[in-house]
Scaffold this active site. Structure first.
Site, PDB file in Angstrom:
ATOM      1  N   HIS A  87       0.777  -1.258   0.035  1.00 18.10           N
ATOM      2  CA  HIS A  87      -0.061   0.012  -0.064  1.00 18.10           C
ATOM      3  C   HIS A  87       0.863   1.276   0.001  1.00 18.10           C
ATOM      4  CE1 HIS A  87      -3.718   2.261   1.674  1.00 18.10           C
ATOM      5  NE2 HIS A  87      -2.968   3.108   1.787  1.00 18.10           N
ATOM      6  N   GLU A  88       1.717   1.234   0.685  1.00 14.36           N
ATOM      7  CA  GLU A  88       2.654   2.495   0.802  1.00 14.36           C
ATOM      8  C   GLU A  88       3.765   2.531  -0.255  1.00 14.36           C
ATOM      9  OE1 GLU A  88       2.336   4.836   3.167  1.00 14.36           O
ATOM     10  OE2 GLU A  88       0.812   3.468   4.277  1.00 14.36           O
ATOM     11  N   HIS A  91       1.756   4.408  -2.918  1.00 12.99           N
ATOM     12  CA  HIS A  91       1.975   5.720  -2.887  1.00 12.99           C
ATOM     13  C   HIS A  91       3.380   6.447  -3.276  1.00 12.99           C
ATOM     14  CE1 HIS A  91      -2.022   6.516  -0.695  1.00 12.99           C
ATOM     15  NE2 HIS A  91      -1.404   5.610   0.233  1.00 12.99           N
TER      16      HIS A  91
END
Length: 395
Positions: A87-88, A91
């Protein structure tokens, strides 16, 4: 060894501490992004493994041995944190594509965080960077559900199916929760990007989105308290809601304060923002004299140390407190001071945005400002707080 750098504009050599890193355990790097574990991560790891092993997997797959449940719990927890990392990373890759430096990714007790050097430059960039995280979590949810549904056809057992299904549920929950419009959640950043686009004001958009974030935090705390007293068996869940609500509300407040601070300080240099001509002490000054003539008489918690006008270090109240009173008469400032190579020393021409970054990276509350090794000022967290108060008056 400390390195020497030449400051832009003045040409004066300034010795500085090497750029600091986020505290924690470094795991390595993926795609050029440094990955680290905050020490609080181990707390949530133990709690998740215990929850998986005792409360989640046994009812879903009854009849398996305790060793199997422990193995399932470990695998499930590690895959869950791998999901947070992906998820990170989503980003981070988009942020880098938009020209924003990503200083690293940290996994901690409340999830994960990609540390960026600055905010997005446009509402569109902000929207894309924020949106890709929940999209990654949705994609992982689909992937885990697909793995669970196809597992029996390729001979994988119930253990694999249960772990995959639950990870699909967790990633779905993660995606939905992150889409809540409270800043600094991804949904709050999407909300801020939308407000920014229509109002044209990054500051106003941040104020509104962080206000929603604080309200959401208080709502989660209230829900957690309700679980304590009125929901049967809801103590642990309620406790987590309180912690998450507190973290979210505090993060929203700090994020807005950071925006105010950046707006106020970005046009300034260290020389303009510093407290000039700070009180200094000599390296041969006895600690007893330092305490009675300086710390007890002046409203400062640190003093730069100079020798013949040249800065050589800094001595703090914390260092004195670590000493026994019996040592006050015997020891001198040079015995306990932080030497120059372990301090942050910058020229007065340094932009305040760089100063804030260096203070954050080094984990220090103050930096020294010098020209040609001659001390000209100091910038402390108290000075920063005063600038923040001024910024708040403009709000």
């Amino acid at each position: 060894m400390p390195e020497k750098v030449t400051s832009s504009g003045s040409g004066s050599p300034i010795r500085r501490k090497p750029r600091g890193r986020h505290s924690g355990i470094r795991l390595g790097s993926i795609g050029g992004f440094e990955i680290s574990l905050d020490y609080s991560w181990f707390i949530i790891l133990v709690l998740i493994v215990a929850s998986f092993t005792t409360a989640v997997f046994p009812p879903a797959a009854p009849g398996l041995g305790q060793g199997v449940y422990i193995f399932m719990g470990l695998v499930g927890a590690l895959l869950f944190f791998a999901s947070l990392l992906l998820h990170e990373l989503a980003h981070s890759f988009v942020a880098r594509a938009k020209g924003i430096e990503v200083q690293g990714i940290t996994l901690f007790i409340f999830g994960g965080m990609a540390r960026t050097a600055r905010e997005a430059s446009t509402p569109g960039d902000e929207f894309l960077i924020a949106a890709v995280g929940p999209l990654a979590s949705f994609a992982l949810a689909v992937l885990f559900y697909a793995a669970a549904s196809t597992a029996p056809t390729i001979g994988l057992g119930l253990e694999f199916v249960v772990v995959a299904e639950y990870l699909g549920i967790l990633n779905l929950i993660l995606a939905v929760f992150n889409l809540l419009p409270g800043f600094p959640l991804d949904g709050g950043r999407l909300f801020r990007a939308t407000l920014w686009r229509f109002t044209g004001s990054f500051r106003k958009a941040t104020r509104i989105a962080s206000g929603v974030g604080r309200a959401l935090g208080w709502g989660l705390i209230a829900l957690g308290v309700y679980s304590f007293f009125f929901a049967g068996g809801g103590f642990i869940g309620g406790l987590w809601l309180v912690f998450i609500g507190w973290f979210l509300g505090n993060a929203a407040r700090m994020s807005y304060e950071q925006v105010l601070l950046q707006e106020m300080l970005s046009p300034l240099t260290a020389g303009e923002a510093m407290s000039p001509n700070p009180e200094t002490v000599a390296p041969d000054l006895p600690i007893d004299t330092l305490v009675h003539d300086h710390f007890l008489r002046m409203p400062y918690s640190a003093f730069p140390v100079t020798d013949d006008g040249v800065v050589i270090g800094i001595v703090t109240l914390g260092q004195v407190r670590a000493l026994s009173r019996d040592d006050w008469k015997e020891k001198r400032v040079s015995d306990i001071m932080v030497p120059l190579e372990e301090t942050v020393l910058l020229p007065p021409e340094t932009p305040m945005t760089v100063v804030l970054e260096r203070m954050r990276d080094a984990g220090t509350r103050r930096i020294l400002v010098a020209r040609e090794w001659e001390l000209v000022g100091i910038i402390s967290s108290t000075d920063i707080a005063r600038w923040l108060d001024r910024a708040a008056l403009m709000d």
